[in-house]
Write a protein that holds these residues in place. Sequence first.
Motif, PDB file in Angstrom:
ATOM      1  N   ALA A   1      38.968  41.737  45.496  1.00  0.00           N
ATOM      2  CA  ALA A   1      38.694  40.611  44.591  1.00  0.00           C
ATOM      3  C   ALA A   1      37.514  40.939  43.694  1.00  0.00           C
ATOM      4  N   ILE A   2      37.578  40.427  42.476  1.00  0.00           N
ATOM      5  CA  ILE A   2      36.575  40.707  41.457  1.00  0.00           C
ATOM      6  C   ILE A   2      36.077  39.392  40.865  1.00  0.00           C
ATOM      7  N   ASP A   3      34.762  39.193  40.950  1.00  0.00           N
ATOM      8  CA  ASP A   3      34.117  38.072  40.260  1.00  0.00           C
ATOM      9  C   ASP A   3      33.420  38.675  39.051  1.00  0.00           C
ATOM     10  N   TYR A   4      34.163  38.736  37.942  1.00  0.00           N
ATOM     11  CA  TYR A   4      33.722  39.441  36.744  1.00  0.00           C
ATOM     12  C   TYR A   4      32.614  38.685  36.042  1.00  0.00           C
ATOM     13  N   GLY A   5      31.574  39.406  35.663  1.00  0.00           N
ATOM     14  CA  GLY A   5      30.475  38.818  34.907  1.00  0.00           C
ATOM     15  C   GLY A   5      30.079  39.715  33.755  1.00  0.00           C
ATOM     16  N   LYS A   6      29.374  39.165  32.823  1.00  0.00           N
ATOM     17  CA  LYS A   6      28.964  39.911  31.625  1.00  0.00           C
ATOM     18  C   LYS A   6      28.058  41.092  31.988  1.00  0.00           C
TER      19      LYS A   6
ATOM     20  N   GLN B   1      44.537  42.545  56.090  1.00  0.00           N
ATOM     21  CA  GLN B   1      44.464  41.466  55.096  1.00  0.00           C
ATOM     22  C   GLN B   1      44.255  40.094  55.726  1.00  0.00           C
ATOM     23  N   ILE B   2      43.376  40.060  56.716  1.00  0.00           N
ATOM     24  CA  ILE B   2      43.071  38.813  57.408  1.00  0.00           C
ATOM     25  C   ILE B   2      41.694  38.280  57.026  1.00  0.00           C
ATOM     26  N   ILE B   3      40.714  39.186  56.926  1.00  0.00           N
ATOM     27  CA  ILE B   3      39.321  38.792  56.726  1.00  0.00           C
ATOM     28  C   ILE B   3      38.831  39.260  55.356  1.00  0.00           C
ATOM     29  N   ALA B   4      38.208  38.358  54.616  1.00  0.00           N
ATOM     30  CA  ALA B   4      37.585  38.699  53.331  1.00  0.00           C
ATOM     31  C   ALA B   4      36.106  38.960  53.567  1.00  0.00           C
ATOM     32  N   SER B   5      35.613  40.077  53.052  1.00  0.00           N
ATOM     33  CA  SER B   5      34.201  40.425  53.201  1.00  0.00           C
ATOM     34  C   SER B   5      33.637  40.887  51.865  1.00  0.00           C
ATOM     35  N   GLY B   6      32.393  40.516  51.623  1.00  0.00           N
ATOM     36  CA  GLY B   6      31.729  41.012  50.427  1.00  0.00           C
ATOM     37  C   GLY B   6      31.557  42.515  50.534  1.00  0.00           C
ATOM     38  N   LEU B   7      31.815  43.209  49.453  1.00  0.00           N
ATOM     39  CA  LEU B   7      31.662  44.670  49.454  1.00  0.00           C
ATOM     40  C   LEU B   7      30.372  45.057  48.752  1.00  0.00           C
ATOM     41  N   THR B   8      30.212  44.640  47.507  1.00  0.00           N
ATOM     42  CA  THR B   8      29.032  45.023  46.738  1.00  0.00           C
ATOM     43  C   THR B   8      29.005  44.258  45.425  1.00  0.00           C
ATOM     44  N   THR B   9      27.973  44.494  44.665  1.00  0.00           N
ATOM     45  CA  THR B   9      27.891  44.045  43.284  1.00  0.00           C
ATOM     46  C   THR B   9      27.573  45.275  42.458  1.00  0.00           C
ATOM     47  N   VAL B  10      28.297  45.454  41.360  1.00  0.00           N
ATOM     48  CA  VAL B  10      28.067  46.606  40.487  1.00  0.00           C
ATOM     49  C   VAL B  10      27.783  46.114  39.077  1.00  0.00           C
ATOM     50  N   THR B  11      27.170  46.975  38.285  1.00  0.00           N
ATOM     51  CA  THR B  11      27.002  46.613  36.877  1.00  0.00           C
ATOM     52  C   THR B  11      28.391  46.601  36.246  1.00  0.00           C
ATOM     53  N   THR B  12      28.620  45.660  35.387  1.00  0.00           N
ATOM     54  CA  THR B  12      29.945  45.512  34.787  1.00  0.00           C
ATOM     55  C   THR B  12      30.340  46.756  33.994  1.00  0.00           C
TER      56      THR B  12
ATOM     57  N   ILE C   1      37.064  35.026  27.534  1.00  0.00           N
ATOM     58  CA  ILE C   1      37.132  35.965  26.410  1.00  0.00           C
ATOM     59  C   ILE C   1      36.687  37.362  26.843  1.00  0.00           C
ATOM     60  N   LEU C   2      35.746  37.433  27.771  1.00  0.00           N
ATOM     61  CA  LEU C   2      35.263  38.718  28.276  1.00  0.00           C
ATOM     62  C   LEU C   2      36.196  39.292  29.340  1.00  0.00           C
ATOM     63  N   ILE C   3      36.831  38.418  30.090  1.00  0.00           N
ATOM     64  CA  ILE C   3      37.648  38.853  31.229  1.00  0.00           C
ATOM     65  C   ILE C   3      38.995  39.432  30.787  1.00  0.00           C
ATOM     66  N   LEU C   4      39.611  38.854  29.778  1.00  0.00           N
ATOM     67  CA  LEU C   4      40.939  39.322  29.346  1.00  0.00           C
ATOM     68  C   LEU C   4      40.961  40.795  28.931  1.00  0.00           C
ATOM     69  N   PRO C   5      39.993  41.281  28.136  1.00  0.00           N
ATOM     70  CA  PRO C   5      39.993  42.717  27.818  1.00  0.00           C
ATOM     71  C   PRO C   5      39.785  43.590  29.066  1.00  0.00           C
ATOM     72  N   PHE C   6      38.964  43.100  30.011  1.00  0.00           N
ATOM     73  CA  PHE C   6      38.776  43.839  31.261  1.00  0.00           C
ATOM     74  C   PHE C   6      40.098  43.954  32.018  1.00  0.00           C
ATOM     75  N   ILE C   7      40.840  42.858  32.102  1.00  0.00           N
ATOM     76  CA  ILE C   7      42.120  42.876  32.823  1.00  0.00           C
ATOM     77  C   ILE C   7      43.094  43.859  32.162  1.00  0.00           C
ATOM     78  N   ALA C   8      43.079  43.905  30.839  1.00  0.00           N
ATOM     79  CA  ALA C   8      43.936  44.873  30.132  1.00  0.00           C
ATOM     80  C   ALA C   8      43.566  46.303  30.522  1.00  0.00           C
ATOM     81  N   LYS C   9      42.263  46.598  30.591  1.00  0.00           N
ATOM     82  CA  LYS C   9      41.812  47.937  31.016  1.00  0.00           C
ATOM     83  C   LYS C   9      42.204  48.209  32.461  1.00  0.00           C
TER      84      LYS C   9
END
Length: 136
Positions: free
Chosen positions: A6-11, A23-34, A70-78
């Motif tokens: 899962a991706i919580d996309y930010g600027k 696919q039972i447990i969701a865990s935070g993995l990390t935060t990266v620069t966009t 507006i920022l997320i749609l181009p990311f999804i295309a990539k």
Amino acid sequence: MSRILAIDYGKIRTGIAVTDELQIIASGLTTVTTKSLISFLIDYTKKEQVELFVVGEPKQMNNTASESEILILPFIAKLKKQFPDIPVIRIDERFTSKMAFQTMIDSGLKKQQRKNKALIDEISATLILQSYLYSK
């Protein structure tokens, strides 16, 4: 089996969460620069098998797309171009940042620790992923 990511996309920063292989447990993995997100995902998918990308879909209270879409749609295309064999689905992410902050309070994190925006993004990605898992 493979994982769901899962991706919580930010600027500036993007939170990432994954499931276990069952696919039972969701865990935070990390935060990266966009700006390094795609290269992070390339490296991650070389090490781990990912079956699905779940990307947060920010909406306003009236169910219309938020300005950040507006920022997320181009990311999804990539993302789709880079990983044509991994499907992408969207999950409503309304209130995840507020819920993440409340989770930090409930977990007993001190005020200084709650200022860590990267942790909020990671927890938000985990909440998006949990929402997807509950809906399955």
